[in-house]
Design a protein around this motif. Structure first.
Motif, PDB file in Angstrom:
ATOM      1  N   CYS A   1      25.942 -13.159 -19.854  1.00  0.00           N
ATOM      2  CA  CYS A   1      25.430 -11.843 -19.459  1.00  0.00           C
ATOM      3  C   CYS A   1      26.232 -11.233 -18.309  1.00  0.00           C
ATOM      4  CB  CYS A   1      23.952 -11.935 -19.104  1.00  0.00           C
ATOM      5  SG  CYS A   1      22.931 -12.403 -20.526  1.00  0.00           S
TER       6      CYS A   1
ATOM      7  N   GLY B   1      13.850  -8.234 -14.183  1.00  0.00           N
ATOM      8  CA  GLY B   1      13.279  -8.203 -15.524  1.00  0.00           C
ATOM      9  C   GLY B   1      12.111  -7.235 -15.601  1.00  0.00           C
TER      10      GLY B   1
ATOM     11  N   ARG C   1      10.571 -11.920 -22.863  1.00  0.00           N
ATOM     12  CA  ARG C   1      10.682 -12.260 -24.283  1.00  0.00           C
ATOM     13  C   ARG C   1      10.495 -13.769 -24.391  1.00  0.00           C
ATOM     14  NH1 ARG C   1      10.163  -7.936 -27.584  1.00  0.00           N
ATOM     15  NH2 ARG C   1      11.499  -6.244 -26.862  1.00  0.00           N
TER      16      ARG C   1
ATOM     17  N   VAL D   1      20.209 -14.311 -27.397  1.00  0.00           N
ATOM     18  CA  VAL D   1      20.653 -13.351 -26.383  1.00  0.00           C
ATOM     19  C   VAL D   1      21.385 -12.191 -27.049  1.00  0.00           C
ATOM     20  CG1 VAL D   1      22.203 -13.016 -24.409  1.00  0.00           C
ATOM     21  CG2 VAL D   1      20.716 -15.031 -24.510  1.00  0.00           C
TER      22      VAL D   1
ATOM     23  N   TRP E   1      18.829  -9.938 -29.063  1.00  0.00           N
ATOM     24  CA  TRP E   1      18.017  -9.018 -28.252  1.00  0.00           C
ATOM     25  C   TRP E   1      18.865  -7.901 -27.672  1.00  0.00           C
ATOM     26  CZ3 TRP E   1      13.219  -8.726 -29.259  1.00  0.00           C
ATOM     27  CH2 TRP E   1      12.512  -9.851 -29.672  1.00  0.00           C
TER      28      TRP E   1
ATOM     29  N   GLU F   1      18.402  -5.215 -24.660  1.00  0.00           N
ATOM     30  CA  GLU F   1      17.869  -5.991 -23.536  1.00  0.00           C
ATOM     31  C   GLU F   1      18.791  -7.147 -23.196  1.00  0.00           C
ATOM     32  OE1 GLU F   1      13.157  -5.301 -24.553  1.00  0.00           O
ATOM     33  OE2 GLU F   1      14.109  -7.181 -25.137  1.00  0.00           O
TER      34      GLU F   1
ATOM     35  N   PRO G   1      18.962 -10.765 -20.682  1.00  0.00           N
ATOM     36  CA  PRO G   1      18.219 -11.659 -19.795  1.00  0.00           C
ATOM     37  C   PRO G   1      18.773 -11.627 -18.374  1.00  0.00           C
ATOM     38  CG  PRO G   1      18.916 -12.824 -21.776  1.00  0.00           C
ATOM     39  CD  PRO G   1      19.621 -11.502 -21.762  1.00  0.00           C
TER      40      PRO G   1
ATOM     41  N   LEU H   1      12.535 -15.397 -21.383  1.00  0.00           N
ATOM     42  CA  LEU H   1      13.664 -14.593 -20.940  1.00  0.00           C
ATOM     43  C   LEU H   1      13.137 -13.339 -20.256  1.00  0.00           C
ATOM     44  CD1 LEU H   1      15.836 -14.807 -24.197  1.00  0.00           C
ATOM     45  CD2 LEU H   1      15.939 -16.282 -22.177  1.00  0.00           C
TER      46      LEU H   1
ATOM     47  N   VAL I   1      13.850  -9.975 -19.191  1.00  0.00           N
ATOM     48  CA  VAL I   1      14.914  -9.074 -19.628  1.00  0.00           C
ATOM     49  C   VAL I   1      14.852  -7.730 -18.911  1.00  0.00           C
ATOM     50  CG1 VAL I   1      15.142 -10.152 -21.900  1.00  0.00           C
ATOM     51  CG2 VAL I   1      13.575  -8.223 -21.605  1.00  0.00           C
TER      52      VAL I   1
END
Length: 144
Positions: A42, A53, A57, A77, A80, A86, A88, A104, A106
């Motif tokens: 990420c 967040g 999730r 990951v 989503w 989204e 994380p 997660l 997000v």
């Protein structure tokens, strides 16, 4: 200097790789190594500094091997990100026989500064997830 038996701090880094994204992660435990891999992926394309967040999730991933578990978690990951936009920013993992439960936290990816190419898929090329004397390490490549 590290003392004998001292717990290894977790971390991650992006590694140069032709036309793809390669992330290495390490930690004292399997679950923290997995969480570090998620963070590394990420942070390779978004600035997560100060990100919070906005929802959680809850995800269950199952796999026969630790390497397959890494792939399955990172595929979630990417899923989503692709379907809901989204990413994380907080990862909590709880193991169970044959898999993991992941919470997660997000954030909306559009609300964060872009710093790199967005991953599109997890590959099996040079995939590694190993437990050693100093903890766990993993390496994974993603298509961007």
């Amino acid at each position: 200097m590290r003392r004998e038996g001292a717990a290894r701090r977790g971390g991650h880094r992006s590694v140069p790789h032709t036309a793809d994204l390669r992330v290495e992660a390490w930690a004292a435990t399997r679950e923290e190594c997995l969480a570090q891999a998620v963070r590394g992926v990420c942070e390779s394309f978004l600035d997560l500094t100060g990100a919070v967040g906005v929802r959680t999730r809850d995800v269950v991933v199952r796999a026969d091997t630790d390497a397959d578990l890494l792939v399955a978690l990172l595929e979630e990951v990417v899923y989503w990100l692709d379907t809901e936009g989204e990413v994380p920013v907080d990862v909590e993992l709880v193991p169970f026989a044959g898999g993991l439960r992941a919470a997660l936290g997000v954030a909306d990816a559009d609300s964060l500064p872009v710093t790199g190419a967005v991953p599109k898929a997890v590959t099996l090329h040079e995939l590694d997830f190993t437990q050693g004397a100093q903890g766990w390490t993993c390496s994974v490549t993603l298509d961007v």
